[in-house]
Design a protein around this motif. Structure first.
Motif, PDB file in Angstrom:
ATOM      1  N   ARG B 678      24.850  53.155  23.685  1.00 49.57           N
ATOM      2  CA  ARG B 678      23.950  52.027  23.372  1.00 49.57           C
ATOM      3  C   ARG B 678      24.753  51.069  22.519  1.00 49.57           C
ATOM      4  O   ARG B 678      24.811  51.212  21.305  1.00 49.57           O
ATOM      5  N   LYS B 682      20.412  51.431  18.355  1.00 52.12           N
ATOM      6  CA  LYS B 682      19.525  52.472  18.870  1.00 52.12           C
ATOM      7  C   LYS B 682      18.373  51.957  19.716  1.00 52.12           C
ATOM      8  O   LYS B 682      17.809  52.688  20.509  1.00 52.12           O
ATOM      9  N   GLU B 684      18.575  49.640  21.859  1.00 49.61           N
ATOM     10  CA  GLU B 684      19.068  49.044  23.104  1.00 49.61           C
ATOM     11  C   GLU B 684      19.038  50.055  24.245  1.00 49.61           C
ATOM     12  O   GLU B 684      19.028  51.261  24.034  1.00 49.61           O
ATOM     13  N   LEU B 686      20.614  51.841  27.800  1.00 47.99           N
ATOM     14  CA  LEU B 686      21.931  52.311  28.225  1.00 47.99           C
ATOM     15  C   LEU B 686      22.369  51.404  29.364  1.00 47.99           C
ATOM     16  O   LEU B 686      22.017  51.625  30.516  1.00 47.99           O
TER      17      LEU B 686
END
Lengths: 119, 885
Positions: B678, B682, B684, B686
């Motif tokens: 990411r 956190k 965001e 993948l």
């Protein structure tokens, strides 16, 4: 007139606002300069009853009249050689007495008429 | 004339004129003496005469009183007396007064603090004339949402000038300043030449940028900010004849900004200390790339033009651009919005939610004070009844209560203001730096007025409610009642207050609970890379000394080599940007066996071979980069599993080729697949990522977004002792080179939570304060009720009630009220916490766990507040109690 306020001696007269002024002015005009006690005694004599008026209740009226410059107070000695404040009516007091007495008579006659007719 | 004279006389009479009073007393004394003389003459004894005289005279005091009424405005004197009486009442019960003032101060202070921030950040207008006509412009991807504007498009928007006076692009730049002692990195803002027109201001000194200066090569001019001019150049009036050496090149100073305005980035956003403005001077390459969304844009609406008209005009322009450049723009729209609300979009909802939260705290505080004053009013009941029986009017008694409330308001307000300023300073210093205009928070008229109004409202509410409720009792009832006896109306009011208090505490507890749950969820998210023991810093190589990608690569490789030999450095990597510190992206074409797939907006990073080991990103298949992946060797790339999953369609993409750009750069071959990360933190997703070897930059884009900038060192010791070593190594390579943004990745990570932590901290504090106040409030009410019921308790005990049953009986009513409060609180929480949705992460506002635990917790605390006094009451000795009355 059985309102809440009449728990008093039925002889006591509740004075209309301003009538005490008229009484004081009239008394001073006829009697000449007078102290508060003299005024109270005079009113009692006229009313034929000692409890007509609490004598202390003269004071608000005296102060009111003095503020309006209808009467003027000066400290003098009484015959019994006590200090007392003597009130004398002024010329504007005489004029006020005239107009007040006039309106009082008109009011009184109106009330009288109403009482007679309605009674 | 006469009325005026009388008015003046009355006014003067208010000043307690001693001589007038003395005169009157003397007159009355003479009067009484004369009356006594007369009565004695009629045969009364002196004693009898004395008594009779006073009887006939009537009340001496009432004569003085009425003379004063006649002489002056009685109400002014009454007011002064009421003030004195109120002060005396407050002083006589110092503990109660102090508790009331402190409670009010907590509520008012918290509100003052939050409101002063809301005022500065959200309410206060922008420091530009007609700031309401300024609009923010951004470009929105169909699925990815908002992004900055591509300069190539910005130029086109500015051409559509039917509705906009101009469109200004701005962005922060950093430059190395030399000639002022040691070289240092200073921040500037690159702006388009029309910036003064758009913002509607004038430079304080000098001139605006010329259109021809807004071009590459002509742009060696700067306008200084007022702050830099004053602090660094001593406010030199001859400053326009001087130059500033930035990145080794002299820049003429052509102007100074006014003190009221600074750079957009400072006026609008975080507290960046911007030193200068320079022309944006977009290069031909930048102006040719319509997919390069990199600058922030602000426009000014023409007078009389609506937002919708401007939007329509920009839509037409975007429509045309999208047809001309479908690859870059077919998925994009252009959006404009009022600048002021756009700037605060990230913080607005959280600030308003916090404001709502402190309002609830104030409610609880106010209820507590009302309850306290209820208790006192109950104790005063008999006193008030006596006063009424002696002739005090109901108006006077309510007046006195009002004045007492106002005094409390005044004290509470002042204490609240002091506390508020203190809390505000605390809040400002802990505020996330991303909060716009947080540095402009001050105590201005708006804040003072709000605090004053709040103090007045709360004080009056808390004070008037008991007075109003009790003055309805008839005098006779009150006189007969025991001191402090409770009437039904009082019981009802206090129940309502307790219910409100419990409900407010539950709403706050639920809000805090949701934030805690979110934060936990966030902490549980796996970034996909390690942040521990990674120290990062930025080495912004100036274009003057390092003109091309190759020279920059050489610098970074030698730097890595030197640092790698230091004992504290376990591994060292460099890249354009490391995760959490930014990044670059764009579109690539993937040549799969079944044809070419366009992959729009994938992450594209240039990394050194050690990148994966420093960040501990695991290899899934294939290989990572080696020292041999250099220019001349086969161009290679590594992708992540998200990329493989998205574009591989179930096939292994190793061996496939990627190209990008127009004209396309040489194809690069995918040689490995690594674990997902990411990049942005956190919260965001993948996203698909493509990594290129930094040493092969010529095969993709060595001069654009993948320009090398960041270094990351995996260290064994502590970071602070490592920094001087690193600085020394940089200086050894290039003594003019600055090192900036030195941070550990852990710090970067935690600062990315800063706003959530802040919201959580505040909300939790408010909830704790509210629950604490609710505990104190309920405890007070129940204890009081117990002393009222002491007699009943004694009888019950004497008749054989067990203490256990007695406690249950006594606690019962309090708990029943609390349960009603819980119900209201739950309904309120369900209604109100919905607005918190934007602050939550992976947690719904209807999160069951929170909705169960928060009310349960509050109920437990309130239950405890009922139980403790009840148990104490049940332990009383029945004999003592019964004898007491």
């Amino acid at each position: 007139m059985t309102t809440r306020k009449t728990g008093k001696d039925p002889q006591t007269v509740e004075l209309l606002q301003g009538t005490l002024d008229l009484i004081i002015l009239r008394a001073l005009e006829t009697m000449g300069p007078q102290h508060a006690y003299g005024l109270a005694a005079r009113i009692e004599t006229v009313a034929d009853h000692p409890l007509t008026l609490k004598q202390g209740s003269l004071y608000p009226a005296l102060i009111r009249c003095e503020q309006k410059r209808w009467i003027k107070g000066t400290w003098q000695k009484t015959e019994s050689n006590r200090d007392a404040k003597y009130y004398a009516i002024t010329s504007s007091g005489r004029r006020a007495l005239e107009t007040q007495a006039d309106s009082w008579r008109r009011l009184a006659s109106l009330v009288e008429k109403l009482l007679v007719n309605e009674g | 004339m006469a009325p005026i004279r009388r008015f003046v006389a009355r006014l003067l009479a208010v000043i307690p004129s001693r001589s007038a009073t003395r005169d009157l007393n003397r007159e009355m004394a003479a009067h009484l003496a004369l009356l006594e003389d007369e009565l004695q003459r009629r045969g009364m004894t002196p004693e009898e005469a004395h008594r009779e005289a006073r009887l006939r005279f009537g009340g001496i005091d009432s004569a003085v009183e009425s003379q004063r009424d006649a002489r002056s405005f009685a109400w002014v004197e009454n007011l002064i007396r009421d003030c004195r009486l109120a002060t005396r009442t407050l002083v006589r019960t110092p503990v109660l007064t102090a508790i009331a003032v402190i409670t009010l101060a907590i509520g008012i202070g918290a509100n003052t603090a939050i409101f002063s921030i809301v005022n500065a950040v959200i309410l206060r207008p922008l420091p530009y004339p007609h700031g309401d006509r300024l609009v923010a412009i951004w470009e929105a991807h169909r699925t990815r949402g908002r992004s900055p504007v591509a300069p190539a498009n910005l130029v086109e928007y500015a051409r559509g000038d039917q509705s906009l006076v101009g469109v200004e692009g701005y962005g922060l730049v950093t430059r190395t300043l030399t000639g002022f002692g040691t070289p240092e990195q200073i921040v500037g803002e690159a702006v388009t030449a029309n910036m003064f027109t758009v913002r509607g201001i004038q430079p304080a000194m000098g001139r605006a940028f010329l259109q021809e200066e807004d071009q590459p090569g002509q742009d060696h001019v700067v306008i200084l900010t007022d702050r830099f001019w004053r602090t660094r150049l001593g406010g030199d009036p001859e400053v326009l004849t001087r130059t500033l050496t930035l990145d080794g090149l002299p820049h003429s100073i052509v102007g100074v900004m006014p003190s009221s305005a600074c750079a957009c980035s400072t006026d609008f956003r975080a507290s960046v200390d911007v030193a200068f403005l320079k022309p944006a001077a977009y290069s031909k390459a930048v102006l040719g790339n319509h997919g390069n969304h990199v600058v922030d844009a602000v426009g000014r609406l023409r007078e009389g033009v609506t937002l919708a008209q401007a939007q329509a005009e920009l839509d037409v322009i975007m429509g045309r651009l999208a047809t001309e450049h479908p690859n870059e723009l077919s998925e994009f729209a252009v959006v404009i919005g009022p600048l002021q609300s756009d700037l605060v979009r990230d913080v607005q909802s959280s600030l308003l939610i916090l404001l709502g939260a402190v309002a609830l705290v104030l409610l609880v505080a106010c209820v507590n004070v009302a309850n306290l004053l209820f208790a006192r009013a109950l104790n005063q009941q008999r006193e008030i009844a006596v006063r009424r029986a002696l002739g005090a009017t109901r108006g006077r008694i309510i007046m006195e209560a009002t004045i007492r409330s106002l005094l409390l308001s005044l004290l509470g307000g002042m204490a609240g203001l002091v506390l508020g300023v203190f809390v505000r300073n605390l809040l400002v210093s802990f505020a996330p730096v991303s909060t716009p205009r947080i540095q402009t928070v001050t105590l201005d008229g708006t804040v003072l007025a709000a605090t004053g109004g709040l103090a007045l409202m709360t004080g009056l509410f808390a004070g008037m409610l008991p007075a109003w409720s009790l003055s309805r009792n008839s005098t006779a009832t009150a006189l007969r009642a025991k001191s402090g006896a409770v009437t039904r109306s009082v019981v009802r009011w206090r129940a309502i207050l307790m219910i409100a208090e419990v409900a407010a505490a539950i709403i706050l507890a639920t809000g805090a609970g949701l934030l805690i749950r979110s934060f936990n969820a966030l902490s549980g998210v796996d970034l996909g890379f390690q942040t521990e023991k990674v120290l990062t810093f930025r080495v912004p190589l100036p274009a003057g000394r390092y003109p091309d990608a190759r020279s920059r690569l050489t610098f970074f490789e030698s730097l890595a080599d030197r640092i790698g030999r230091q004992p504290g450095a376990e591994a060292i990597a460099f890249a354009n940007r490391f995760p959490l510190l930014g990044g670059w992206g764009g579109n690539v074409s993937v040549q799969t066996p079944v044809g070419v797939i366009e992959a729009p907006e994938v992450g594209l990073q240039a990394v050194s071979p050690a990148y994966f080991s420093v960040l501990n990103v695991a290899l899934i298949r294939g290989r990572l980069f080696s020292a041999d992946d250099r220019e001349g060797a086969m161009p290679v790339a590594v992708v992540n599993t998200a990329f493989a999953r998205t574009y591989g369609n179930g096939r292994d993409p190793i061996g496939w080729q990627l190209t990008r750009g127009n004209p396309p750069v040489p194809s690069v071959t995918i040689v490995g697949i690594v674990n997902d990360i990411r990049r942005g933190g956190k919260t965001e997703a993948l996203d698909p990522q493509v990594y290129f070897p930094a040493a092969q930059m010529t095969s993709y884009d060595g001069d654009g977004g993948t320009r090398l900038l960041d270094v990351a060192v995996k260290i064994t010791g502590n970071p602070t002792s490592m920094v001087p070593v690193l600085r020394g190594e940089i200086a050894a390579l290039d003594s003019n080179q600055a090192m900036t943004n030195v941070k550990t990745l852990d710090d970067v990570l935690s600062s990315s939570f800063a706003d959530r932590q802040y919201q959580l901290g505040l909300m939790a504090s408010f909830a704790i304060v509210a629950i604490g106040l609710a505990f104190i409030g309920v405890y007070g009410v129940v204890s009081y009720a117990m002393t009222q019921r002491a007699h009943e308790i004694g009888i019950r005990l004497a008749l054989g009630a067990t203490r256990r049953n007695l406690v249950l009986l006594l606690v019962g009513r309090g708990l029943a009220w609390a349960l009603i409060g819980v119900t209201f609180g739950l309904v309120g929480a369900l209604g109100l916490t919905r607005v918190m949705k934007s602050l939550l992460f992976q947690i719904e506002p209807t999160d069951l766990m929170t909705l169960l635990l928060a009310p349960a917790g509050v109920f437990f605390v309130v239950g405890l507040a009922c139980y403790i006094p009840a148990r104490r009451a049940a332990r009383l000795d029945p004999l003592t109690v019964l004898r007491a009355d």
